[in-house]
Design a protein around this motif. Structure first.
Motif, PDB file in Angstrom:
ATOM      1  N   LYS A  24       4.853  18.243 -11.517  1.00  0.00           N
ATOM      2  CA  LYS A  24       5.134  18.523 -12.925  1.00  0.00           C
ATOM      3  C   LYS A  24       4.638  17.369 -13.806  1.00  0.00           C
ATOM      4  CE  LYS A  24       7.248  22.336 -11.885  1.00  0.00           C
ATOM      5  NZ  LYS A  24       6.566  23.632 -12.150  1.00  0.00           N
ATOM      6  N   LYS A  25       4.188  17.713 -14.992  1.00  0.00           N
ATOM      7  CA  LYS A  25       3.649  16.711 -15.913  1.00  0.00           C
ATOM      8  C   LYS A  25       4.664  15.606 -16.195  1.00  0.00           C
ATOM      9  CE  LYS A  25       1.555  16.354 -20.558  1.00  0.00           C
ATOM     10  NZ  LYS A  25       2.578  15.569 -21.241  1.00  0.00           N
ATOM     11  N   GLU A  26       5.907  15.980 -16.434  1.00  0.00           N
ATOM     12  CA  GLU A  26       6.950  15.000 -16.743  1.00  0.00           C
ATOM     13  C   GLU A  26       7.161  14.031 -15.576  1.00  0.00           C
ATOM     14  OE1 GLU A  26      11.664  14.833 -18.151  1.00  0.00           O
ATOM     15  OE2 GLU A  26      10.712  16.761 -17.689  1.00  0.00           O
ATOM     16  N   GLU A  27       7.138  14.553 -14.353  1.00  0.00           N
ATOM     17  CA  GLU A  27       7.304  13.706 -13.170  1.00  0.00           C
ATOM     18  C   GLU A  27       6.117  12.755 -13.017  1.00  0.00           C
ATOM     19  OE1 GLU A  27       9.766  13.623  -9.989  1.00  0.00           O
ATOM     20  OE2 GLU A  27      10.454  13.335 -12.042  1.00  0.00           O
ATOM     21  N   MET A  28       4.927  13.257 -13.290  1.00  0.00           N
ATOM     22  CA  MET A  28       3.739  12.411 -13.225  1.00  0.00           C
ATOM     23  C   MET A  28       3.847  11.252 -14.208  1.00  0.00           C
ATOM     24  SD  MET A  28       0.690  11.699 -14.985  1.00  0.00           S
ATOM     25  CE  MET A  28       0.348  13.140 -16.005  1.00  0.00           C
ATOM     26  N   GLU A  29       4.318  11.544 -15.411  1.00  0.00           N
ATOM     27  CA  GLU A  29       4.447  10.507 -16.438  1.00  0.00           C
ATOM     28  C   GLU A  29       5.495   9.464 -16.044  1.00  0.00           C
ATOM     29  OE1 GLU A  29       3.209  13.328 -20.263  1.00  0.00           O
ATOM     30  OE2 GLU A  29       5.326  13.017 -19.754  1.00  0.00           O
ATOM     31  N   LYS A  30       6.646   9.911 -15.542  1.00  0.00           N
ATOM     32  CA  LYS A  30       7.701   8.985 -15.119  1.00  0.00           C
ATOM     33  C   LYS A  30       7.217   8.085 -13.981  1.00  0.00           C
ATOM     34  CE  LYS A  30      11.730  11.879 -16.264  1.00  0.00           C
ATOM     35  NZ  LYS A  30      12.864  12.642 -15.678  1.00  0.00           N
ATOM     36  N   THR A  31       6.535   8.694 -13.017  1.00  0.00           N
ATOM     37  CA  THR A  31       6.075   7.940 -11.854  1.00  0.00           C
ATOM     38  C   THR A  31       4.991   6.941 -12.231  1.00  0.00           C
ATOM     39  OG1 THR A  31       6.655   9.760 -10.366  1.00  0.00           O
ATOM     40  CG2 THR A  31       5.036   8.169  -9.555  1.00  0.00           C
ATOM     41  N   MET A  50       0.837  -1.200   0.000  1.00  0.00           N
ATOM     42  CA  MET A  50       0.000   0.000   0.000  1.00  0.00           C
ATOM     43  C   MET A  50       0.877   1.256   0.000  1.00  0.00           C
ATOM     44  SD  MET A  50      -2.447   1.154   3.144  1.00  0.00           S
ATOM     45  CE  MET A  50      -3.226   2.750   3.278  1.00  0.00           C
ATOM     46  N   ILE A  51       0.558   2.171  -0.923  1.00  0.00           N
ATOM     47  CA  ILE A  51       1.235   3.469  -0.985  1.00  0.00           C
ATOM     48  C   ILE A  51       0.164   4.558  -1.028  1.00  0.00           C
ATOM     49  CG2 ILE A  51       2.756   4.992  -2.312  1.00  0.00           C
ATOM     50  CD1 ILE A  51       4.054   2.532  -3.528  1.00  0.00           C
ATOM     51  N   ALA A  52       0.382   5.613  -0.270  1.00  0.00           N
ATOM     52  CA  ALA A  52      -0.532   6.759  -0.310  1.00  0.00           C
ATOM     53  C   ALA A  52       0.243   8.034  -0.027  1.00  0.00           C
ATOM     54  CB  ALA A  52      -1.676   6.589   0.697  1.00  0.00           C
ATOM     55  N   ASP A  53      -0.337   9.139  -0.444  1.00  0.00           N
ATOM     56  CA  ASP A  53       0.164  10.472  -0.090  1.00  0.00           C
ATOM     57  C   ASP A  53       1.638  10.679  -0.432  1.00  0.00           C
ATOM     58  OD1 ASP A  53      -2.223  11.781   1.303  1.00  0.00           O
ATOM     59  OD2 ASP A  53      -2.086   9.845   2.330  1.00  0.00           O
ATOM     60  N   VAL A  54       1.969  10.388  -1.677  1.00  0.00           N
ATOM     61  CA  VAL A  54       3.307  10.725  -2.170  1.00  0.00           C
ATOM     62  C   VAL A  54       3.446  12.237  -2.305  1.00  0.00           C
ATOM     63  CG1 VAL A  54       4.921  10.473  -4.096  1.00  0.00           C
ATOM     64  CG2 VAL A  54       3.469   8.539  -3.430  1.00  0.00           C
ATOM     65  N   HIS A  55       2.381  12.882  -2.806  1.00  0.00           N
ATOM     66  CA  HIS A  55       2.420  14.321  -3.115  1.00  0.00           C
ATOM     67  C   HIS A  55       3.689  14.612  -3.924  1.00  0.00           C
ATOM     68  CE1 HIS A  55      -1.089  15.564  -0.780  1.00  0.00           C
ATOM     69  NE2 HIS A  55      -0.725  14.625   0.086  1.00  0.00           N
ATOM     70  N   LEU A  56       3.773  13.936  -5.045  1.00  0.00           N
ATOM     71  CA  LEU A  56       4.975  13.918  -5.867  1.00  0.00           C
ATOM     72  C   LEU A  56       5.535  15.318  -6.110  1.00  0.00           C
ATOM     73  CD1 LEU A  56       6.718  11.847  -7.499  1.00  0.00           C
ATOM     74  CD2 LEU A  56       5.363  12.524  -9.493  1.00  0.00           C
ATOM     75  N   GLY A  57       6.802  15.495  -5.739  1.00  0.00           N
ATOM     76  CA  GLY A  57       7.472  16.762  -5.962  1.00  0.00           C
ATOM     77  C   GLY A  57       7.707  17.579  -4.708  1.00  0.00           C
ATOM     78  N   VAL A  58       7.003  17.228  -3.616  1.00  0.00           N
ATOM     79  CA  VAL A  58       7.208  17.977  -2.365  1.00  0.00           C
ATOM     80  C   VAL A  58       8.445  17.442  -1.641  1.00  0.00           C
ATOM     81  CG1 VAL A  58       6.217  18.671  -0.150  1.00  0.00           C
ATOM     82  CG2 VAL A  58       4.752  18.499  -2.177  1.00  0.00           C
ATOM     83  N   SER A  59       8.416  16.173  -1.248  1.00  0.00           N
ATOM     84  CA  SER A  59       9.620  15.557  -0.671  1.00  0.00           C
ATOM     85  C   SER A  59      10.071  14.353  -1.499  1.00  0.00           C
ATOM     86  CB  SER A  59       9.373  15.118   0.779  1.00  0.00           C
ATOM     87  OG  SER A  59       8.363  14.124   0.845  1.00  0.00           O
ATOM     88  N   ILE A  60       9.155  13.775  -2.249  1.00  0.00           N
ATOM     89  CA  ILE A  60       9.436  12.563  -3.013  1.00  0.00           C
ATOM     90  C   ILE A  60       9.420  12.877  -4.511  1.00  0.00           C
ATOM     91  CG2 ILE A  60       8.597  10.245  -3.582  1.00  0.00           C
ATOM     92  CD1 ILE A  60       9.629  10.340  -0.794  1.00  0.00           C
ATOM     93  N   THR A  61      10.424  12.360  -5.227  1.00  0.00           N
ATOM     94  CA  THR A  61      10.487  12.512  -6.684  1.00  0.00           C
ATOM     95  C   THR A  61      10.357  11.138  -7.343  1.00  0.00           C
ATOM     96  OG1 THR A  61      12.885  12.198  -6.841  1.00  0.00           O
ATOM     97  CG2 THR A  61      12.090  14.443  -6.373  1.00  0.00           C
ATOM     98  N   SER A  62      10.334  11.120  -8.665  1.00  0.00           N
ATOM     99  CA  SER A  62      10.246   9.842  -9.376  1.00  0.00           C
ATOM    100  C   SER A  62      11.462   8.965  -9.087  1.00  0.00           C
ATOM    101  CB  SER A  62      10.116  10.086 -10.888  1.00  0.00           C
ATOM    102  OG  SER A  62      11.219  10.833 -11.374  1.00  0.00           O
ATOM    103  N   ILE A  63      12.596   9.590  -8.819  1.00  0.00           N
ATOM    104  CA  ILE A  63      13.806   8.821  -8.472  1.00  0.00           C
ATOM    105  C   ILE A  63      13.591   8.068  -7.161  1.00  0.00           C
ATOM    106  CG2 ILE A  63      16.246   9.001  -7.824  1.00  0.00           C
ATOM    107  CD1 ILE A  63      16.430  11.422  -9.715  1.00  0.00           C
ATOM    108  N   ASN A  64      13.009   8.757  -6.166  1.00  0.00           N
ATOM    109  CA  ASN A  64      12.720   8.100  -4.891  1.00  0.00           C
ATOM    110  C   ASN A  64      11.694   6.983  -5.080  1.00  0.00           C
ATOM    111  OD1 ASN A  64      12.719  11.434  -3.839  1.00  0.00           O
ATOM    112  ND2 ASN A  64      14.315   9.999  -3.204  1.00  0.00           N
TER     113      ASN A  64
END
Length: 358
Positions: free
Chosen positions: A174-181, A132-146
């Motif tokens: 960011k759109k690019e980060e959303m796509e990578k993730t 289970m994964i929740a609340d990444v809020h991609l780009g705040v503390s977590i990136t696609s690399i993480n």
């Protein structure tokens, strides 16, 4: 939500600034020049926080600096020989720096949290492994690399199913980060695949400046093999049900839970995905075995986690009501600022285990 939060914090900051001025001038007989210097320093650190990581970070810096300085001034009244009051601002800055560093380290130090839950709807010893994964809020503390790192960690556990319980993306993603993730999450190997329900931030419904929108997010999830189930019930391998809920902040008129389960076989395990931990008593009464949620972040920063516990029936962790179990995660990421104090960042592994023969 963010605008309301920011306005409330800004009002708090104004009142604290007024109090700061009156308290320091009357209590310590400070000159106007010293007060102005202190206010400038407070303002400067706040602006630095805003420039580095946004409004929320700046306000948090201000609040911590304010109370840290106040603490040393208060101690100075009782330990006059040490002259703490004379150096209260410097000591406050040092303590603030330490607290912020601890908060940032805690936010980035993602833990694995595991739960073992039993049900009498499965054969004794039978197991269903859930990631289970929740609340990444991609780009705040977590990136696609993480995310790639944690996806590999999860895959090593060989889960039967991967469940994404909302706010994987954020208004600022960011759109690019959303796509990578989306690609990374879709590539996690499991027996039954990956399922997703929206949170209140995923499609940026309240932010006209976001790079994301619902169609864009949905298209990327689907083309990467991620199943989106909002107000939908799915039978997996004729073994267990997933019931995905539309987030209530997006859809106030979402389908009633009764309608979602009226035609299902309740002798099979029922797992509900709802971003916000709501209607737990209803779920328990309807024969649900497990509900998975996020949203609360365990309020991210102490002592807020004490308050959020008064708002939700389960604000964090495992809560059992009869045969019903609710698991609420504090999230793998953070909202607003990459700071956590008194809470943890986590992804969750759950083993649902049969405790007796059907």
């Amino acid at each position: 939500m963010f605008i309301v939060f920011a306005i409330i914090l800004m009002i708090l900051v104004v009142f604290m600034a007024i109090y700061f001025y009156k308290f320091y001038k009357n209590e310590y007989k400070l000159t106007d020049s010293k007060i102005k210097k202190s206010v400038m320093i407070f303002t400067g650190f706040t602006l630095i926080g805003i420039m580095i990581r946004g409004v929320v970070t700046g306000i948090i810096v201000f609040i911590i600096l304010f109370f840290s300085t106040l603490l040393f001034n208060g101690l100075g009244k009782y330990f006059k020989g040490i002259k703490l009051a004379d150096f209260s601002l410097i000591l406050g800055i040092l303590l603030t720096g330490i607290i912020i560093l601890v908060g940032v380290f805690t936010a980035y130090d993602v833990k694995q949290t595991s739960y073992s839950i039993t049900t009498d709807k499965m054969e004794e010893g039978e197991k269903l492994s859930i990631a289970m994964i929740a609340d990444v809020h991609l780009g705040v503390s977590i990136t696609s690399i993480n995310i790639e790192k944690y996806a590999k960690e999860i895959e090593k556990q060989k889960p039967d199913i991967v469940l994404l319980v909302g706010d994987i993306f954020d208004d600022s993603t960011k759109k690019e980060e959303m796509e990578k993730t989306s690609i990374i999450l879709g590539d996690i190997k499991s027996t039954y695949g990956t399922y997703y329900v929206y949170g209140n931030h995923d499609t940026a419904p309240h932010n006209m400046f976001s790079e994301l929108n619902e169609d864009m997010v949905l298209d990327n999830l689907l083309k990467n093999g991620i199943n989106v189930i909002n107000d939908e019930t799915v039978l997996i391998d004729d073994w267990f049900y997933l019931v995905g809920r539309n987030d209530i902040s997006i859809d106030n008129n979402r389908e009633s839970f009764h309608n979602l389960i009226k035609d299902i076989d309740l002798s099979k395990p029922v797992i509900v995905l709802d971003h916000q931990p709501l209607e737990l008593d209803v779920l328990a009464d309807k024969g649900v075995d497990l509900a998975l949620s996020g949203h609360t972040h365990n309020d991210q920063i102490f002592p807020g986690n004490l308050i959020v516990g008064l708002i939700y029936n389960n604000s964090y962790g495992l809560k059992t009501i009869g045969d019903f179990n609710s698991v609420v995660t504090s999230g793998i990421g953070t909202w607003g600022t990459p700071i956590r104090l008194g809470t943890i960042s986590e992804y969750v592994l759950i083993e649902l285990i049969g405790r007796s023969e059907k």
